[in-house]
Design a protein around this motif. Structure first.
Motif, mmCIF file in Angstrom:
data_model
loop_
_atom_site.group_PDB
_atom_site.id
_atom_site.type_symbol
_atom_site.label_atom_id
_atom_site.label_comp_id
_atom_site.label_asym_id
_atom_site.label_seq_id
_atom_site.Cartn_x
_atom_site.Cartn_y
_atom_site.Cartn_z
ATOM 1 N N ILE A 204 76.317 2.570 69.088
ATOM 2 C CA ILE A 204 75.262 3.140 69.920
ATOM 3 C C ILE A 204 75.441 4.657 70.016
ATOM 4 C CG2 ILE A 204 74.257 3.220 72.239
ATOM 5 C CD1 ILE A 204 73.539 0.722 70.512
ATOM 6 N N ASP A 205 76.684 5.110 70.171
ATOM 7 C CA ASP A 205 76.944 6.552 70.192
ATOM 8 C C ASP A 205 76.505 7.195 68.883
ATOM 9 O OD1 ASP A 205 77.946 6.343 72.743
ATOM 10 O OD2 ASP A 205 80.042 6.305 72.105
ATOM 11 N N GLU A 206 76.776 6.507 67.787
ATOM 12 C CA GLU A 206 76.381 7.026 66.471
ATOM 13 C C GLU A 206 74.857 7.096 66.361
ATOM 14 O OE1 GLU A 206 77.589 6.178 61.864
ATOM 15 O OE2 GLU A 206 78.909 5.476 63.458
ATOM 16 N N TYR B 146 72.721 -8.752 63.869
ATOM 17 C CA TYR B 146 73.162 -8.213 62.580
ATOM 18 C C TYR B 146 71.975 -7.713 61.749
ATOM 19 C CZ TYR B 146 77.734 -10.111 63.748
ATOM 20 O OH TYR B 146 78.920 -10.382 64.367
ATOM 21 N N PRO B 147 70.862 -8.488 61.666
ATOM 22 C CA PRO B 147 69.721 -7.969 60.897
ATOM 23 C C PRO B 147 69.153 -6.673 61.490
ATOM 24 C CG PRO B 147 69.486 -10.330 61.229
ATOM 25 C CD PRO B 147 70.643 -9.883 62.076
ATOM 26 N N ALA B 148 69.115 -6.582 62.811
ATOM 27 C CA ALA B 148 68.560 -5.380 63.447
ATOM 28 C C ALA B 148 69.426 -4.160 63.168
ATOM 29 C CB ALA B 148 68.408 -5.599 64.952
ATOM 30 N N ILE B 149 70.741 -4.294 63.308
ATOM 31 C CA ILE B 149 71.612 -3.133 63.085
ATOM 32 C C ILE B 149 71.585 -2.740 61.608
ATOM 33 C CG2 ILE B 149 73.899 -4.121 62.652
ATOM 34 C CD1 ILE B 149 73.157 -1.282 65.075
ATOM 35 N N TYR B 150 71.448 -3.723 60.730
ATOM 36 C CA TYR B 150 71.327 -3.424 59.301
ATOM 37 C C TYR B 150 70.056 -2.612 59.042
ATOM 38 C CZ TYR B 150 70.508 -3.956 54.344
ATOM 39 O OH TYR B 150 70.245 -3.692 53.021
ATOM 40 N N GLN B 151 68.933 -3.036 59.624
ATOM 41 C CA GLN B 151 67.673 -2.332 59.418
ATOM 42 C C GLN B 151 67.735 -0.913 59.977
ATOM 43 O OE1 GLN B 151 64.692 -4.966 61.024
ATOM 44 N NE2 GLN B 151 64.848 -6.351 59.277
ATOM 45 N N LEU B 152 68.371 -0.744 61.132
ATOM 46 C CA LEU B 152 68.527 0.595 61.693
ATOM 47 C C LEU B 152 69.400 1.455 60.776
ATOM 48 C CD1 LEU B 152 69.004 -0.199 65.467
ATOM 49 C CD2 LEU B 152 67.116 1.069 64.439
ATOM 50 N N ALA B 153 70.477 0.885 60.279
ATOM 51 C CA ALA B 153 71.380 1.634 59.397
ATOM 52 C C ALA B 153 70.654 2.093 58.133
ATOM 53 C CB ALA B 153 72.588 0.776 59.034
ATOM 54 N N VAL B 154 69.888 1.207 57.538
ATOM 55 C CA VAL B 154 69.154 1.560 56.320
ATOM 56 C C VAL B 154 68.123 2.642 56.624
ATOM 57 C CG1 VAL B 154 67.515 0.691 54.601
ATOM 58 C CG2 VAL B 154 69.533 -0.653 55.173
ATOM 59 N N ALA B 155 67.391 2.496 57.726
ATOM 60 C CA ALA B 155 66.350 3.468 58.082
ATOM 61 C C ALA B 155 66.931 4.844 58.358
ATOM 62 C CB ALA B 155 65.568 2.977 59.294
ATOM 63 N N LEU C 98 72.590 5.310 57.191
ATOM 64 C CA LEU C 98 73.967 5.159 57.658
ATOM 65 C C LEU C 98 74.701 4.172 56.769
ATOM 66 C CD1 LEU C 98 73.348 4.740 61.488
ATOM 67 C CD2 LEU C 98 74.094 6.787 60.296
ATOM 68 N N ASP C 99 75.994 4.160 56.893
ATOM 69 C CA ASP C 99 76.814 3.190 56.178
ATOM 70 C C ASP C 99 76.637 1.839 56.881
ATOM 71 O OD1 ASP C 99 78.808 1.554 55.169
ATOM 72 O OD2 ASP C 99 80.349 3.116 55.221
ATOM 73 N N ALA C 100 75.785 0.991 56.314
ATOM 74 C CA ALA C 100 75.448 -0.294 56.942
ATOM 75 C C ALA C 100 76.686 -1.168 57.125
ATOM 76 C CB ALA C 100 74.400 -1.031 56.120
ATOM 77 N N LYS D 225 81.560 -2.644 62.911
ATOM 78 C CA LYS D 225 81.737 -2.247 64.308
ATOM 79 C C LYS D 225 81.061 -3.241 65.248
ATOM 80 C CE LYS D 225 82.283 2.714 63.669
ATOM 81 N NZ LYS D 225 81.802 4.042 64.042
ATOM 82 N N LEU D 226 79.868 -3.679 64.868
ATOM 83 C CA LEU D 226 79.150 -4.652 65.684
ATOM 84 C C LEU D 226 79.916 -5.969 65.732
ATOM 85 C CD1 LEU D 226 76.711 -5.545 67.336
ATOM 86 C CD2 LEU D 226 75.539 -6.082 65.181
ATOM 87 N N HIS D 227 80.439 -6.386 64.596
ATOM 88 C CA HIS D 227 81.200 -7.627 64.532
ATOM 89 C C HIS D 227 82.435 -7.566 65.440
ATOM 90 C CE1 HIS D 227 82.915 -11.276 62.927
ATOM 91 N NE2 HIS D 227 84.013 -10.612 62.607
ATOM 92 N N GLU D 228 83.162 -6.477 65.381
ATOM 93 C CA GLU D 228 84.348 -6.306 66.228
ATOM 94 C C GLU D 228 83.967 -6.316 67.704
ATOM 95 O OE1 GLU D 228 87.562 -6.473 65.418
ATOM 96 O OE2 GLU D 228 86.752 -6.950 63.439
ATOM 97 N N TYR D 229 82.871 -5.662 68.034
ATOM 98 C CA TYR D 229 82.413 -5.638 69.423
ATOM 99 C C TYR D 229 82.079 -7.050 69.906
ATOM 100 C CZ TYR D 229 79.592 -4.950 73.526
ATOM 101 O OH TYR D 229 79.075 -5.033 74.794
ATOM 102 N N ARG D 230 81.348 -7.802 69.081
ATOM 103 C CA ARG D 230 80.973 -9.173 69.463
ATOM 104 C C ARG D 230 82.210 -10.058 69.637
ATOM 105 N NH1 ARG D 230 75.778 -11.275 68.714
ATOM 106 N NH2 ARG D 230 74.258 -9.657 68.324
#
Length: 100
Positions: free
Chosen positions: A5-7, A54-63, A66-68, A74-79
């Protein structure tokens, strides 16, 4: 949740103050009807009210170019941390209610 989120916040600021609507547009432009990210959902992520899928963060990263893989990791570790904390809380609550 802070890592990705900070990123995301930093990129929005760095991008000349890109709006959530701009980001939503980039995701929709790239993924069309498959897009799983809306302006309100991005806002919920930024306010830390919800955790991206996971699909949402992937789509944000691609848009955002970012390094998806990094963001997904990071999302996986947080979950994983959240699940451990939730389970520990459930256990403590049960022990307390059982008088143990």
């Amino acid at each position: 949740m802070a890592d990705f989120i900070d990123e995301l916040e930093a990129l929005l600021k760095k991008g000349g103050g890109a709006s959530l609507r701009d980001l939503e547009g980039k995701v929709r432009e790239r993924f069309g009807e498959e897009a799983r990210v809306s302006k309100s959902l991005i806002n919920c992520y930024l306010l830390r009210k919800t955790v991206p899928t996971y699909p949402a963060i992937y789509q944000l990263a691609v848009a955002l170019d970012l390094d998806a893989k990094k963001l997904l990791d990071k999302l996986h570790e947080y979950r994983k941390r959240c699940r451990v904390e939730e389970e520990a809380e459930a256990y403590r609550s049960f022990l307390k209610s059982a008088g143990l």
